[in-house]
Design a protein around this motif. Structure first.
Motif, PDB file in Angstrom:
ATOM      1  N   PRO A 125       0.942  -1.209  -0.206  1.00 20.06           N
ATOM      2  CA  PRO A 125       0.531  -0.172  -0.520  1.00 20.06           C
ATOM      3  C   PRO A 125       0.518   0.897   0.157  1.00 20.06           C
ATOM      4  O   PRO A 125       0.156   2.610  -0.826  1.00 20.06           O
ATOM      5  N   LEU A 126       2.014   1.571   0.331  1.00 28.22           N
ATOM      6  CA  LEU A 126       2.876   2.495   0.521  1.00 28.22           C
ATOM      7  C   LEU A 126       4.076   2.842  -0.494  1.00 28.22           C
ATOM      8  O   LEU A 126       3.706   3.772  -0.976  1.00 28.22           O
ATOM      9  N   LYS A 127       3.838   1.721  -1.187  1.00 22.25           N
ATOM     10  CA  LYS A 127       4.791   1.603  -2.557  1.00 22.25           C
ATOM     11  C   LYS A 127       3.055   2.334  -3.351  1.00 22.25           C
ATOM     12  O   LYS A 127       3.357   2.877  -4.299  1.00 22.25           O
ATOM     13  N   ILE A 128       2.115   1.891  -3.843  1.00 21.09           N
ATOM     14  CA  ILE A 128       1.035   2.703  -4.019  1.00 21.09           C
ATOM     15  C   ILE A 128       0.942   3.614  -3.904  1.00 21.09           C
ATOM     16  O   ILE A 128       0.978   4.677  -4.655  1.00 21.09           O
ATOM     17  N   GLU A 129       0.833   4.478  -3.138  1.00 23.40           N
ATOM     18  CA  GLU A 129       1.336   5.508  -2.645  1.00 23.40           C
ATOM     19  C   GLU A 129       2.063   6.290  -2.703  1.00 23.40           C
ATOM     20  O   GLU A 129       1.726   7.813  -2.936  1.00 23.40           O
ATOM     21  N   GLY A 130       3.077   6.098  -3.188  1.00 25.31           N
ATOM     22  CA  GLY A 130       4.180   6.254  -3.597  1.00 25.31           C
ATOM     23  C   GLY A 130       5.410   7.018  -2.576  1.00 25.31           C
ATOM     24  O   GLY A 130       6.153   7.784  -2.931  1.00 25.31           O
ATOM     25  N   GLN A 131       5.440   6.552  -1.823  1.00 22.31           N
ATOM     26  CA  GLN A 131       6.469   6.691  -0.574  1.00 22.31           C
ATOM     27  C   GLN A 131       7.510   6.460  -0.804  1.00 22.31           C
ATOM     28  O   GLN A 131       7.460   4.730  -1.793  1.00 22.31           O
ATOM     29  N   LYS A 132       8.648   6.853  -0.820  1.00 19.51           N
ATOM     30  CA  LYS A 132      10.338   6.865  -1.053  1.00 19.51           C
ATOM     31  C   LYS A 132      10.002   5.115  -0.279  1.00 19.51           C
ATOM     32  O   LYS A 132       9.912   4.830   0.933  1.00 19.51           O
ATOM     33  N   ARG A 133      11.777   4.453  -0.988  1.00 22.44           N
ATOM     34  CA  ARG A 133      11.797   3.353  -0.340  1.00 22.44           C
ATOM     35  C   ARG A 133      12.600   3.350   1.509  1.00 22.44           C
ATOM     36  O   ARG A 133      11.656   2.002   1.823  1.00 22.44           O
ATOM     37  N   ALA A 134      12.867   4.022   1.676  1.00 24.22           N
ATOM     38  CA  ALA A 134      13.300   4.348   3.035  1.00 24.22           C
ATOM     39  C   ALA A 134      12.792   4.490   4.455  1.00 24.22           C
ATOM     40  O   ALA A 134      12.197   4.077   5.103  1.00 24.22           O
ATOM     41  N   ALA A 135      11.594   5.416   3.818  1.00 25.75           N
ATOM     42  CA  ALA A 135       9.956   5.672   4.479  1.00 25.75           C
ATOM     43  C   ALA A 135       9.640   4.278   4.471  1.00 25.75           C
ATOM     44  O   ALA A 135       8.990   3.769   5.437  1.00 25.75           O
ATOM     45  N   ARG A 136       9.319   3.550   3.205  1.00 26.66           N
ATOM     46  CA  ARG A 136       9.002   2.427   3.262  1.00 26.66           C
ATOM     47  C   ARG A 136       9.306   0.805   4.701  1.00 26.66           C
ATOM     48  O   ARG A 136       8.753   0.244   5.115  1.00 26.66           O
ATOM     49  N   VAL A 137      11.282   0.755   4.515  1.00 29.07           N
ATOM     50  CA  VAL A 137      11.491  -0.264   4.917  1.00 29.07           C
ATOM     51  C   VAL A 137      10.881   0.197   6.800  1.00 29.07           C
ATOM     52  O   VAL A 137      10.604  -0.450   7.430  1.00 29.07           O
ATOM     53  N   ALA A 138      11.278   1.674   6.808  1.00 31.48           N
ATOM     54  CA  ALA A 138      10.729   1.853   8.734  1.00 31.48           C
ATOM     55  C   ALA A 138       9.846   1.839   9.025  1.00 31.48           C
ATOM     56  O   ALA A 138       9.645   1.026   9.596  1.00 31.48           O
ATOM     57  N   ARG A 139       8.423   1.800   7.860  1.00 28.67           N
ATOM     58  CA  ARG A 139       7.281   1.688   8.131  1.00 28.67           C
ATOM     59  C   ARG A 139       7.128  -0.079   8.251  1.00 28.67           C
ATOM     60  O   ARG A 139       6.033  -0.466   8.840  1.00 28.67           O
ATOM     61  N   VAL A 140       7.347  -0.658   7.257  1.00 27.94           N
ATOM     62  CA  VAL A 140       7.358  -2.110   7.135  1.00 27.94           C
ATOM     63  C   VAL A 140       8.590  -2.692   9.115  1.00 27.94           C
ATOM     64  O   VAL A 140       7.482  -3.678   9.386  1.00 27.94           O
ATOM     65  N   ALA A 141       9.344  -2.415   9.296  1.00 24.85           N
ATOM     66  CA  ALA A 141      10.097  -2.782  10.412  1.00 24.85           C
ATOM     67  C   ALA A 141       9.319  -2.696  11.494  1.00 24.85           C
ATOM     68  O   ALA A 141       9.339  -3.445  12.999  1.00 24.85           O
ATOM     69  N   GLU A 142       8.556  -1.506  11.837  1.00 25.48           N
ATOM     70  CA  GLU A 142       7.497  -1.129  12.755  1.00 25.48           C
ATOM     71  C   GLU A 142       6.169  -1.678  13.055  1.00 25.48           C
ATOM     72  O   GLU A 142       6.090  -2.146  14.045  1.00 25.48           O
ATOM     73  N   LEU A 143       5.907  -2.199  11.846  1.00 18.49           N
ATOM     74  CA  LEU A 143       4.490  -3.172  12.159  1.00 18.49           C
ATOM     75  C   LEU A 143       4.933  -4.154  11.785  1.00 18.49           C
ATOM     76  O   LEU A 143       3.817  -4.863  12.575  1.00 18.49           O
ATOM     77  N   LEU A 144       5.844  -4.872  11.426  1.00 19.50           N
ATOM     78  CA  LEU A 144       6.351  -5.951  11.995  1.00 19.50           C
ATOM     79  C   LEU A 144       6.396  -6.565  13.404  1.00 19.50           C
ATOM     80  O   LEU A 144       5.693  -7.142  13.596  1.00 19.50           O
ATOM     81  N   ASP A 145       6.912  -5.292  13.995  1.00 19.60           N
ATOM     82  CA  ASP A 145       7.407  -5.320  15.510  1.00 19.60           C
ATOM     83  C   ASP A 145       6.041  -5.473  16.182  1.00 19.60           C
ATOM     84  O   ASP A 145       6.070  -5.603  16.809  1.00 19.60           O
ATOM     85  N   LEU A 146       5.304  -4.500  15.807  1.00 18.77           N
ATOM     86  CA  LEU A 146       3.660  -3.997  16.707  1.00 18.77           C
ATOM     87  C   LEU A 146       2.767  -5.770  16.312  1.00 18.77           C
ATOM     88  O   LEU A 146       2.684  -6.415  17.504  1.00 18.77           O
TER      89      LEU A 146
END
Length: 364
Positions: A125-146
């Motif tokens: 969803p973040l890629k479709i939204e157009g977010q940069k790779r670094a932001a996607r990686v950080a958000r994914v790590a946060e969510l995996l932990d959650l």
């Protein structure tokens, strides 16, 4: 109030009527027909911010159509649909796209892309939204932990258990920081232990993020476990809604009573077989008590107050949403009409529901 049974008549209540904060979801008189069939028939429903609402109904009740009207995949024939303060009726596809990103969704069968890793599924969803790779990686790590999968980012769906796949689905649904999470039968394909863990995760996320969740299910156990309120959909109509504890204690609609049958004490079959209608020498009552009254010595107080003698035949006290809820089956001496009437009045003043089931036929 029904004067004969002491039960409350069917009623639905809008929980946002006295609230200054606009609801995250508001449906007003929504109708959707497919040919001559009304999938939704004048549905009105509101969901407060930070609330978990359980929407329950049998197959064909209209749950799927309601979801599709909420995310704009179906357009109602009449009525209003508002999400996060914005009316979506009449919006074009381009206008709907950013609004849909405000709605996360988790599914019964996970809907993960098998050729992509867990991390890539969550990031989609973040890629479709157009977010940069670094932001996607950080958000994914946060969510995996959650969701408790910090070490599974490089795994593929085929390598995961059903519960782990659903955790990935939850993480993906949260990726774009939605205002509303739709859970569409998300635990129906899981075993009971895994179901409990997923429901616990959803409740934790609700509390941590103040996230509004619409829990669509046919399982009353899931609603009882985590929902704040429940709405019952039957044949395209909301037939009952209210706090979970209240609906579980005193279900008013026939559909709700049927769905709750497995969760409520019932009179043993041998006693039911001996009951006949009306009132006789020994009348059997169903008495529902909630809160502090469920912990009081009801029979002793009854005897002291009006001198009536009653025996406990069956029942017990449970806890729903932190409130004690008791369903007691009593046998009350009905030979003295004055005493019997006084006993009924005493019970009705202290109970949420009093129902005369009939009187006992003595064995020959």
């Amino acid at each position: 109030m029904n004067a004969l049974t002491g039960t409350l008549d069917p009623l639905t209540i809008d929980p946002t009527a006295d609230s200054d904060e606009p609801p995250v979801v508001r449906l007003n008189a929504v109708t959707k027909r497919f040919g001559v069939t009304a999938a939704l028939d004048g549905v009105s429903l509101s969901i407060r911010r930070g609330e978990i609402l359980g929407l329950i109904g049998r197959s064909g009740a209209g749950k799927s159509t309601l979801i599709r009207c909420l995310n704009g995949l179906e357009r109602p024939d009449s009525g209003e649909v508002e999400v996060d303060g914005r009316s979506i009726v009449g919006l074009g596809e381009r206008e709907l796209q950013p609004l849909r990103r405000r709605i996360g969704m988790i599914f019964q069968h996970f809907n993960l892309l098998s050729a992509k890793t867990v991390a890539d599924n969550i990031a989609l969803p973040l890629k479709i939204e157009g977010q940069k790779r670094a932001a996607r990686v950080a958000r994914v790590a946060e969510l995996l932990d959650l969701v408790g999968l910090a070490d599974k980012g490089g795994a593929y769906p085929a390598q995961l258990s059903g519960g782990q796949k659903q955790r990935v689905g939850i993480a993906r649904a949260l990726a774009a920081r939605p205002a509303l999470l739709l859970s569409d039968e998300a635990t129906s394909a899981l075993d009971p232990e895994t179901t409990d863990s997923i429901l616990s995760l959803l409740k934790d996320i609700n509390r941590a993020l103040d996230l509004t969740i619409l829990l669509i299910t046919h399982e009353m156990g899931a609603v009882r476990a985590i929902a704040d309120r429940v709405a019952v959909l039957d044949d395209g109509r909301i037939v009952e809604q209210g706090p979970v504890w209240r609906v579980f204690a005193t279900p008013r609609a026939a559909t709700t009573r049927s769905l709750l049958r497995a969760f409520q004490p019932s009179l043993p079959a041998a006693l039911v077989a001996r009951l006949v209608p009306g009132r006789g020498r020994r009348t059997v009552l169903k008495v529902v008590v909630v809160g502090d009254q469920a912990r009081e010595p009801l029979l002793a107080e009854l005897a002291l107050a009006v001198g009536a003698r009653a025996s406990l035949l069956h029942g017990g006290v449970d806890t729903v949403q932190g409130r004690a809820v008791g369903a007691l089956f009593l046998e009350l001496d009905g030979r003295n009409e004055t005493s019997f009437a006084a006993a009924l009045e005493f019970l009705r003043q202290r109970a949420s529901e009093v129902e005369a089931l009939g009187h006992v036929v003595d064995d020959d």
